[in-house]
Scaffold this active site. Structure first.
Site, short mmCIF file in Angstrom:
data_model
loop_
_atom_site.label_atom_id
_atom_site.label_comp_id
_atom_site.label_asym_id
_atom_site.label_seq_id
_atom_site.Cartn_x
_atom_site.Cartn_y
_atom_site.Cartn_z
N LYS A 195 -3.69 -20.93 -77.98
CA LYS A 195 -3.61 -19.54 -78.44
C LYS A 195 -2.35 -19.39 -79.28
O LYS A 195 -1.25 -19.27 -78.75
CB LYS A 195 -3.56 -18.60 -77.23
CG LYS A 195 -4.14 -17.21 -77.47
CD LYS A 195 -3.43 -16.38 -78.51
CE LYS A 195 -2.22 -15.64 -78.00
NZ LYS A 195 -1.51 -14.91 -79.09
N GLU A 269 8.69 -22.79 -71.82
CA GLU A 269 9.81 -23.00 -72.75
C GLU A 269 10.23 -21.62 -73.20
O GLU A 269 9.52 -20.99 -73.97
CB GLU A 269 9.28 -23.82 -73.93
CG GLU A 269 10.33 -24.39 -74.79
CD GLU A 269 11.18 -25.33 -74.00
OE1 GLU A 269 12.37 -25.03 -73.88
OE2 GLU A 269 10.65 -26.34 -73.51
N CYS A 303 14.87 -20.69 -80.14
CA CYS A 303 15.22 -20.45 -78.74
C CYS A 303 16.57 -21.09 -78.41
O CYS A 303 17.27 -20.63 -77.53
CB CYS A 303 14.12 -20.96 -77.82
SG CYS A 303 13.55 -22.60 -78.26
P1 NAP Z 1 6.06 -13.38 -76.76
O1 NAP Z 1 5.51 -12.01 -76.56
O2 NAP Z 1 6.63 -14.09 -75.61
O3 NAP Z 1 4.89 -14.23 -77.44
C1 NAP Z 1 4.66 -15.61 -77.27
C2 NAP Z 1 3.17 -15.88 -77.12
O4 NAP Z 1 2.68 -15.30 -75.91
C3 NAP Z 1 2.32 -15.28 -78.21
O5 NAP Z 1 1.24 -16.14 -78.50
C4 NAP Z 1 1.85 -14.00 -77.56
O6 NAP Z 1 0.72 -13.43 -78.15
C5 NAP Z 1 1.57 -14.46 -76.17
N1 NAP Z 1 1.52 -13.40 -75.18
C6 NAP Z 1 2.00 -12.13 -75.27
N2 NAP Z 1 1.78 -11.47 -74.12
C7 NAP Z 1 1.17 -12.33 -73.28
C8 NAP Z 1 0.70 -12.23 -71.94
N3 NAP Z 1 0.84 -11.12 -71.22
N4 NAP Z 1 0.12 -13.31 -71.38
C9 NAP Z 1 -0.02 -14.45 -72.08
N5 NAP Z 1 0.40 -14.60 -73.35
C10 NAP Z 1 0.99 -13.54 -73.95
O7 NAP Z 1 7.15 -13.32 -77.88
P2 NAP Z 1 7.22 -12.26 -79.08
O8 NAP Z 1 6.76 -10.91 -78.67
O9 NAP Z 1 6.54 -12.88 -80.21
O10 NAP Z 1 8.77 -12.23 -79.34
C11 NAP Z 1 9.60 -11.40 -78.53
C12 NAP Z 1 10.90 -12.08 -78.23
O11 NAP Z 1 10.66 -13.28 -77.52
C13 NAP Z 1 11.69 -12.52 -79.43
O12 NAP Z 1 12.43 -11.52 -80.00
C14 NAP Z 1 12.54 -13.61 -78.83
O13 NAP Z 1 13.65 -13.08 -78.19
C15 NAP Z 1 11.62 -14.24 -77.83
N6 NAP Z 1 10.95 -15.44 -78.34
C16 NAP Z 1 11.37 -16.64 -77.88
C17 NAP Z 1 10.77 -17.79 -78.37
C18 NAP Z 1 11.18 -19.14 -77.91
O14 NAP Z 1 10.89 -20.11 -78.57
N7 NAP Z 1 11.82 -19.26 -76.77
C19 NAP Z 1 9.78 -17.72 -79.32
C20 NAP Z 1 9.35 -16.48 -79.75
C21 NAP Z 1 9.96 -15.35 -79.25
P3 NAP Z 1 1.00 -12.34 -79.30
O15 NAP Z 1 1.49 -13.13 -80.44
O16 NAP Z 1 -0.29 -11.73 -79.57
O17 NAP Z 1 2.01 -11.38 -78.74
#
Ligand code: NAP
Ligand code: MG
Length: 496
Positions: A195, A269, A303
């Site tokens: 996904k 991660e 990250c």
């Molecule tokens: P996120 O919400 O954690 O999204 C990561 C993945 O999880 C996406 O594919 C997302 O789908 C999916 N997802 C969202 N809600 C979920 C749920 N309840 N159950 C299972 N999967 C779910 O991250 P984001 O909203 O894109 O970013 C928010 C913050 O997260 C950033 O500002 C940053 O601080 C952090 N982040 C960290 C990393 C890292 O590498 N550690 C990477 C990205 C972001 P959708 O795309 O449809 O939401």
């Protein structure tokens, strides 16, 4: 802002195609029949349409992955599995320019960076894991079994794939995250439902085409593009044996809760707030550009970004000055322009989030040494930003900003430094800049972090495990460690 770089013919062709879900070897519309738009963050234009996968699509993909796991994939020899993974690596390289362009258009990152780093690293992990397929082996054991005197046994372990795996990935390195997840799972013999992030589905779909072209049996890799609800359904699915997630710590917690229903295996991660430490004896010609790269690479959307910069008192002003000069000279622009050094952030939401953090830092008394503003034009551009004179109780020091914003902290005493550096709920990475080798190793040993970089930063290799202590995650990406997380151990005992 007009398009400066040119989209090559292959990327243009891909963008113009309708993008469906890959389920059981077929490209199919979603059950609900809906699509969503993919946006170019450099100008807000819609560049493609992608199928919106939801729970029923996930169900179909899980069923296909289960059938492939029990059927054709389990019958392929280890050597042939390796050959297929190697072929995927070759195809990534053969299509490197197209993949780099798609990544740049979808995520915003400079195409030159995607071409130099993301794409070759993606190919590398498939090649590295291809080598492992024929080396997955158990052991034999001399048994003593005290309560069956006289009996002799032959005992061994065998390694078996965990099974059907759900993989959920973020938008910061879309192709690379897909590859870090898929390669070890496939090497182990698992089947996958991937996904991608809603913001950046394109290169995962292009990779899925290449995987199909490489000749993997149908159903081994399924791709369901969609939103968080699709990810949530996958994470709770009773027929999924493991979920592997990269993203925010907040969603990581939801994944753990969702996985509890069938106690599926979980690897995570997650976020970071990594300390990057410059001692007074550091080679500043190395440390200053190194610290700038640690935070500004990928626009800080890493990250492991070196987002808490600890600078020794004696060199504090000089280092800040040097990094501010670099920050001011970074060329912002559209990712396809070869002159661009930093593109837009991935989305309006992310830009707003980063700006609100900067405001919170300033309100709490931090001093802006460079940047601090978004560019008031189309696209989600943020200036490389340095906040100095920050304190450990500030929100900008405690929370992950995930943008090109570094907070600088001053230190003079090593013990105090270590206490502050470890004072975080995260533990992903750390940087150490010093000429003193002994000190570097001593400090490294005392940092609660999954990776420490000494006189370098953001160095990744398919062989080297990467992952977090504390709330930065469970398990590791890459290396033998990642492979092991897709394997079960079976103990077999036979009476001779
Ligand atoms: P996120 O919400 O954690 O999204 C990561 C993945 O999880 C996406 O594919 C997302 O789908 C999916 N997802 C969202 N809600 C979920 C749920 N309840 N159950 C299972 N999967 C779910 O991250 P984001 O909203 O894109 O970013 C928010 C913050 O997260 C950033 O500002 C940053 O601080 C952090 N982040 C960290 C990393 C890292 O590498 N550690 C990477 C990205 C972001 P959708 O795309 O449809 O939401
Ligand atoms: Mg989200």
């Amino acid at each position: 802002m007009g398009m400066i770089g040119t989209v090559n013919a292959a990327a243009r062709k891909f963008l113009s195609q309708p993008h469906q879900l890959l389920i059981d070897g077929q490209w199919v519309a979603s059950v609900g029949g809906q699509n969503f738009s993919v946006e170019n963050p450099a100008n807000g234009d819609t560049i493609s349409q992608v199928a919106k996968g939801e729970a029923p699509d996930v169900d179909l993909a899980v069923r296909a992955a289960r059938a492939a796991f029990e059927g054709p994939w389990s019958k392929i020899s280890a050597s042939d599995r390796g050959r297929l993974l190697w072929k995927i690596a070759d195809l990534i390289e053969q299509n490197a320019d197209e993949l780099a362009q798609l990544e740049s258009l979808d995520n915003g990152k400079p195409m030159t960076v995607a071409r130099a780093a993301d794409v070759p690293l993606a190919a590398d992990i498939f090649r590295y894991m291809a080598g492992w397929t024929t080396k997955i082996a158990g052991k034999t054991f001399p048994l003593s079994v005290p309560y069956t005197p006289g009996a002799e046994y032959f005992a061994y372990t065998s390694k078996e794939p965990v099974g059907v795996v759900g993989q959920i990935i973020p938008w910061n390195f879309p192709l690379l995250m897909a590859s870090w997840k898929l390669a070890p799972a496939l090497a182990a013999g698992c089947t996958v439902i991937l996904k991608p992030a809603e913001q950046t589905p394109l290169t995962a779909l292009r990779l899925a085409q290449l995987i199909t072209e490489a000749g993997l049996p149908k159903g081994v890799v399924n791709v369901v593009t969609g939103f968080g609800d699709a990810g949530a359904h996958l994470a709770q699915h009773p027929l999924v044996d493991k979920v592997a997630f990269t993203g925010s710590t907040e969603v990581g917690r939801l994944i753990v809760a969702a996985a509890a229903g069938n106690l599926k295996k979980v690897t995570l991660e997650l976020g970071g707030k990594s300390p990057n430490i410059i001692f007074d004896d550091a080679d500043l010609d190395l440390a200053i550009p190194g610290a700038a790269n640690a935070i500004f690479f990928n626009h800080g959307q890493c990250c492991c970004a070196g987002s808490r910069l600890f600078i020794h008192d004696k060199v504090y002003d000089k280092v800040l000055d040097g990094i501010a000069k670099i920050a001011g000279s970074i060329q912002l622009g559209e990712g396809l322009d070869p002159a661009t050094q930093m593109g837009p952030l991935v989305s309006r939401e992310q830009l707003d989030r980063v700006c609100s953090y900067v405001k919170s830092g300033v309100d709490a008394g931090a001093r802006v040494v460079a940047g601090g503003q978004s560019l008031g034009r189309s696209g989600y551009f943020m200036q490389p930003t340095i906040l100095a004179d920050t304190r450990s109780d500030m929100k900008v020091v405690r929370e992950e900003i995930f943008g090109p914003v570094v907070v600088a902290l001053r230190f003079h005493d090593d013990e105090d430094l270590l206490r502050q550096a470890n004072d975080s709920e995260y533990g992903l990475a750390a940087g150490i800049w010093t000429r003193d080798v002994k000190k570097a190793h001593q400090v490294s040993a005392r940092l609660r972090a999954g990776t420490t970089w000494i006189n370098c930063y953001n160095i990744f290799d398919a062989a080297l495990p990467f992952g977090g202590y504390k709330q930065s995650g469970w398990g590791r990406e890459m290396g033998e460690e990642a492979l092991n997380l897709y394997l079960e151990t079976k103990s077999v005992c036979l009476l001779k």
